[in-house]
Write a protein that holds these residues in place. Structure first.
Motif, PDB file in Angstrom:
ATOM      1  N   GLU A 105      15.176  -5.073   6.844  1.00  0.00           N
ATOM      2  CA  GLU A 105      15.549  -5.274   5.449  1.00  0.00           C
ATOM      3  C   GLU A 105      14.343  -5.691   4.630  1.00  0.00           C
ATOM      4  N   ASP A 106      13.430  -6.460   5.244  1.00  0.00           N
ATOM      5  CA  ASP A 106      12.249  -6.901   4.527  1.00  0.00           C
ATOM      6  C   ASP A 106      11.389  -5.718   4.127  1.00  0.00           C
ATOM      7  N   GLU A 107      11.196  -4.769   5.059  1.00  0.00           N
ATOM      8  CA  GLU A 107      10.402  -3.599   4.744  1.00  0.00           C
ATOM      9  C   GLU A 107      11.041  -2.799   3.611  1.00  0.00           C
ATOM     10  N   GLN A 108      12.373  -2.650   3.657  1.00  0.00           N
ATOM     11  CA  GLN A 108      13.050  -1.904   2.606  1.00  0.00           C
ATOM     12  C   GLN A 108      12.921  -2.602   1.262  1.00  0.00           C
ATOM     13  N   SER A 109      13.037  -3.935   1.267  1.00  0.00           N
ATOM     14  CA  SER A 109      12.938  -4.664   0.008  1.00  0.00           C
ATOM     15  C   SER A 109      11.512  -4.616  -0.533  1.00  0.00           C
ATOM     16  N   GLU A 110      10.513  -4.617   0.347  1.00  0.00           N
ATOM     17  CA  GLU A 110       9.130  -4.499  -0.107  1.00  0.00           C
ATOM     18  C   GLU A 110       8.902  -3.155  -0.789  1.00  0.00           C
ATOM     19  N   ASP A 111       9.439  -2.100  -0.195  1.00  0.00           N
ATOM     20  CA  ASP A 111       9.262  -0.779  -0.778  1.00  0.00           C
ATOM     21  C   ASP A 111       9.994  -0.657  -2.108  1.00  0.00           C
ATOM     22  N   ALA A 112      11.146  -1.321  -2.215  1.00  0.00           N
ATOM     23  CA  ALA A 112      11.938  -1.210  -3.443  1.00  0.00           C
ATOM     24  C   ALA A 112      11.396  -2.100  -4.549  1.00  0.00           C
ATOM     25  N   ASP A 113      10.844  -3.264  -4.181  1.00  0.00           N
ATOM     26  CA  ASP A 113      10.356  -4.217  -5.178  1.00  0.00           C
ATOM     27  C   ASP A 113       8.841  -4.271  -5.125  1.00  0.00           C
ATOM     28  N   SER A 114       8.205  -3.165  -5.510  1.00  0.00           N
ATOM     29  CA  SER A 114       6.747  -3.110  -5.480  1.00  0.00           C
ATOM     30  C   SER A 114       6.113  -3.983  -6.551  1.00  0.00           C
ATOM     31  N   GLU A 115       6.906  -4.414  -7.542  1.00  0.00           N
ATOM     32  CA  GLU A 115       6.355  -5.263  -8.589  1.00  0.00           C
ATOM     33  C   GLU A 115       6.014  -6.643  -8.033  1.00  0.00           C
ATOM     34  N   THR A 116       6.845  -7.160  -7.127  1.00  0.00           N
ATOM     35  CA  THR A 116       6.598  -8.475  -6.534  1.00  0.00           C
ATOM     36  C   THR A 116       5.711  -8.373  -5.317  1.00  0.00           C
ATOM     37  N   ASN A 117       6.096  -7.525  -4.374  1.00  0.00           N
ATOM     38  CA  ASN A 117       5.361  -7.377  -3.116  1.00  0.00           C
ATOM     39  C   ASN A 117       4.614  -6.044  -3.099  1.00  0.00           C
ATOM     40  N   LYS A 118       3.685  -5.875  -4.028  1.00  0.00           N
ATOM     41  CA  LYS A 118       2.886  -4.658  -4.050  1.00  0.00           C
ATOM     42  C   LYS A 118       2.013  -4.597  -2.809  1.00  0.00           C
ATOM     43  N   ILE A 119       1.986  -3.431  -2.159  1.00  0.00           N
ATOM     44  CA  ILE A 119       1.270  -3.274  -0.898  1.00  0.00           C
ATOM     45  C   ILE A 119       0.071  -2.359  -1.107  1.00  0.00           C
ATOM     46  N   TYR A 120      -1.075  -2.770  -0.556  1.00  0.00           N
ATOM     47  CA  TYR A 120      -2.291  -1.956  -0.530  1.00  0.00           C
ATOM     48  C   TYR A 120      -2.409  -1.351   0.867  1.00  0.00           C
ATOM     49  N   SER A 121      -2.615  -0.046   0.929  1.00  0.00           N
ATOM     50  CA  SER A 121      -2.642   0.618   2.230  1.00  0.00           C
ATOM     51  C   SER A 121      -3.643   1.767   2.218  1.00  0.00           C
ATOM     52  N   MET A 122      -3.882   2.301   3.424  1.00  0.00           N
ATOM     53  CA  MET A 122      -4.683   3.502   3.607  1.00  0.00           C
ATOM     54  C   MET A 122      -3.835   4.521   4.359  1.00  0.00           C
ATOM     55  N   THR A 123      -3.704   5.719   3.810  1.00  0.00           N
ATOM     56  CA  THR A 123      -2.969   6.793   4.477  1.00  0.00           C
ATOM     57  C   THR A 123      -3.937   7.577   5.342  1.00  0.00           C
ATOM     58  N   ILE A 124      -3.657   7.637   6.635  1.00  0.00           N
ATOM     59  CA  ILE A 124      -4.558   8.294   7.582  1.00  0.00           C
ATOM     60  C   ILE A 124      -4.115   9.742   7.764  1.00  0.00           C
TER      61      ILE A 124
END
Length: 692
Positions: free
Chosen positions: A311-330
């Motif tokens: 659920e945490d992963e889903q909420s992070e993806d849905a609420d990018s305003e609060t938990n914006k994630i920086y990533s690298m796509t390989i």
């Protein structure tokens, strides 16, 4: 033709008569001036040869169609045909609308085979199936019901239960065919679906038999398995040092590894198709409300933690305003094997022990100094092209496909979002990865991060003695003296040297995942700094930017009378963005003397402003200087909130008092780390001062 009457603004007494430039077939309408939109429309219609055809010309400028005033008047048949071809080509390149015909048309452009299944019967007579063969690796089935996309099923030949690419990829594809919040179906196009389809096609084309038949999917999945093994190991180690009954312990350790260790690898994370290595999260300490509380029993705790993590992963993806994630796509891309190390298909990028034994020789001194894990990386053997060439490709002179050759494919990490770093950091990263030297451009942090749509201040000239000032206004939710939430206006000013040149990193080729893990501490420094400043100053209007012609700045807390809102909180930030560590100096009024206007002080140099030692004070502005270290660790270097105990008559330092000062300054930096917001943090500092 009648001679036109001269304008009163024209110095000539008379104008020579002229004949109409329109073709003979066009009726003579007399003198036409283009002050009238209707007249301009008639001229345009005549110029393109009466091309109406119901085509909307919105968004198509004259220059994009190759039109000019002279061309409109002297168009011949060849010119009309060329313009019409330009219009048709522009319409061709635009993705169609979501629907059966639009999807089939998109697949035809991409050269994909589409099998249109029979329609349903009875109640399902409006149900239809589309089967897309995406090369030899992927198959996508789309279910359409009553003209709407009902379901998408993606299957991949290289998929496995530990990868789960198909089900998660299906969700991304079906979401790309649904309207976004606030969007109507009539405006829904295939743009997002086309982007994901292109990514699948690129991976498949690189894996095609004519390119050697080396599966790019298997190569990427091999890196994922190794990084996932490392992630689980570091997560287990972090959980071991945390209290067993700590609330949301699974969330906390997972985010700790994401932001402080080797990152979190995920397949099809959010709306990004493929492998993502997530290395930073804004406000990682903010746990979503959807997370379930963990129970004390071991069996129940394990189950609830797994549910909470999902659920945490889903909420992070849905609420990018609060938990914006920086990533690298390989991903993979075409590259000559003679110039760069090609891809290797292997699951063994890291040993089964994960970390080297303590008695292993040749330890990394940097790992010892920074208390980092000593990862036991492995070097997989090269992956060669298949021995059997495709049918009809038995050309002995085709050296690129000869047995024993290396694939002309390399790994590449694409940044999401692109990361802005100092020029010196970008050069160092390129050198460490063996990449070509960067072209030097005078781009700055202000131009790239805060005002991307405006001319970059660094391009205005070679002057290095210019300091940029950016202003913004924000409404910040704060706690008042009674402990109640209230919105308060903040007027913010940012001072940054123009000489702090920066670059945007969009992608990095690499040959071993170790290279990505090693640069994560540096990437986090600037991901946190960028996020902090963009949230406060990113929406500043261009008119709010000012420049100073020298390095001497007037104190930011001495505004002219009547220019500021007395009820607003004035927050001033001085930034030094250059390597090795970004430095921030924050000044705000002291609540005890909030009604008093601080007196002016002499001009000062920006470097001294950032590095000078401050004396504790009970009046005047609050001043705190913070450095953003590796892995975004924050260190308070100067402050005037906590008095430093003096040495005794023998010159000995009061160790107990010094420890108290250290604990209090760590609390100041921890508050900024938790809030991730300069405005909220400034409000907290004010309340702490009021409490004494």
């Amino acid at each position: 033709m009648a001679t036109p009457t001269p304008s009163t603004n024209t110095p000539q007494k008379t104008l020579p008569a002229f004949s109409s430039p329109a073709p003979r077939s066009v009726p003579n309408t007399g003198t036409m001036n283009f002050d009238s939109p209707a007249a301009l429309g008639i001229a345009f219609e005549n110029a393109v040869g009466g091309v109406g055809m119901g085509i909307s010309m919105s968004g198509m400028g004259m220059s994009s169609l190759g039109l000019s005033a002279s061309a409109m008047g002297h168009a011949d048949e060849e010119e009309r045909r060329r313009r019409l071809e330009n219009v048709i080509e522009m319409l061709k390149n635009k993705p169609g609308r979501v629907g059966v015909d639009g999807i089939i048309g998109l697949c035809n452009k991409q050269g994909l085979e589409v099998h249109r299944g029979p329609q349903g019967r009875g109640r399902d007579k409006e149900r239809e199936m589309l089967e897309l063969e995406i090369g030899t690796e992927a198959l996508c089935e789309i279910t359409v019901k009553n003209g709407d996309i009902a379901d998408v099923n993606l299957e991949l030949a290289s998929d496995g239960p530990d990868i789960n690419f198909g089900p998660t990829g299906s969700k991304i594809l079906v979401d790309s065919l649904q309207p976004l919040p606030g969007m109507t179906k009539i405006n829904l196009t295939l743009e997002r679906f086309s982007h994901n389809l292109d990514k699948l096609l690129r991976m498949d084309k690189l894996s095609a038999p004519e390119n050697g038949g080396v599966s790019c999917y298997k190569a990427v999945f091999g890196i994922y398995r190794s990084l996932k093994k490392l992630f689980e190991h570091e997560k287990k180690m972090a959980l071991a040092v945390m209290e067993a009954n700590a609330p949301f312990s699974n969330h906390k350790v997972e985010r700790e590894v994401l932001c402080k260790k080797s990152g979190r690898p995920r397949i099809n994370a959010g709306n990004c198709l493929g492998l993502s290595l997530e290395y930073w999260m804004d406000r990682r300490h903010v746990i979503p409300r959807t997370a379930k509380k963990q129970v004390s029993s071991s069996k129940g705790k394990e189950k609830m933690e797994m549910d909470s993590a999902t659920e945490d992963e889903q909420s992070e993806d849905a609420d990018s305003e609060t938990n914006k994630i920086y990533s690298m796509t390989i991903e993979c891309e075409s590259s000559p094997s003679s110039m760069y190390t090609p891809i290797r298909v292997s699951d063994e990028w890291i040993s089964g022990n994960i970390e080297k034994a303590p008695d292993a020789g040749d330890p990394d001194i940097n790992n010892l100094l920074l208390n980092r894990s000593n990862i036991d990386w492995l070097e997989p053997p090269p992956t060669y092209l298949h021995l059997n060439p495709p049918e009809g490709e038995n050309d002995a002179m085709n050296l690129d496909q000869a047995p024993g050759r290396l694939p002309n494919i390399r790994f590449i990490a694409k940044f999401n979002p692109p990361l802005i770093v100092p020029l010196s950091v970008a050069v160092t990263i390129n050198n460490n990865l063996g990449l070509p030297e960067l072209e030097i451009h005078a781009t700055t942090f202000v131009g790239l991060a805060l005002q991307p749509g405006e001319p970059d201040p660094g391009l205005e000239g070679p002057s290095t003695e210019t300091t940029q000032e950016i202003r913004s206004e924000k409404m910040v939710l704060m706690l008042n003296r009674d402990g109640k939430e209230e919105q308060r206006k903040h007027t913010n000013s940012l001072y940054v040297p123009k000489s702090d040149y920066s670059r945007t990193i969009e992608s990095l080729p690499f040959s071993h995942p170790r290279q990505l893990i090693e640069i994560l501490p540096t990437l986090r420094q600037y991901a946190f700094t960028n996020s902090l400043l963009q949230h406060t100053f990113g929406q500043a209007s261009p008119a709010s930017a000012k420049k100073s012609t020298n390095t001497l700045l007037s104190p930011p807390l001495t505004p002219k009378s009547g220019q500021v809102d007395e009820n607003a909180l004035q927050l001033d930030v001085a930034l030094s963005y250059s390597s090795p560590t970004p430095k921030l100096r924050i000044d705000l009024p002291r609540p005890a003397s909030h009604s008093d206007t601080p007196s002016a002080t002499p001009d000062f140099d920006l470097d001294s402003f950032l590095s000078s030692a401050l004396q504790p004070a009970t009046t005047g502005p609050i001043s705190v200087a913070i450095e953003v270290m590796a892995n975004a660790e924050l260190m308070v270097t100067d402050q005037n909130l906590v008095p430093i105990p003096p040495a005794n008559k023998d010159g000995d330092v009061d160790m107990e008092g010094a420890q108290k000062v250290s604990d209090k300054t760590k609390r100041i930096s921890k508050a900024l780390d938790i809030s991730g917001d300069l405005g909220v943090w400034a409000g907290w500092l004010g309340r702490e001062v009021e409490r004494g």
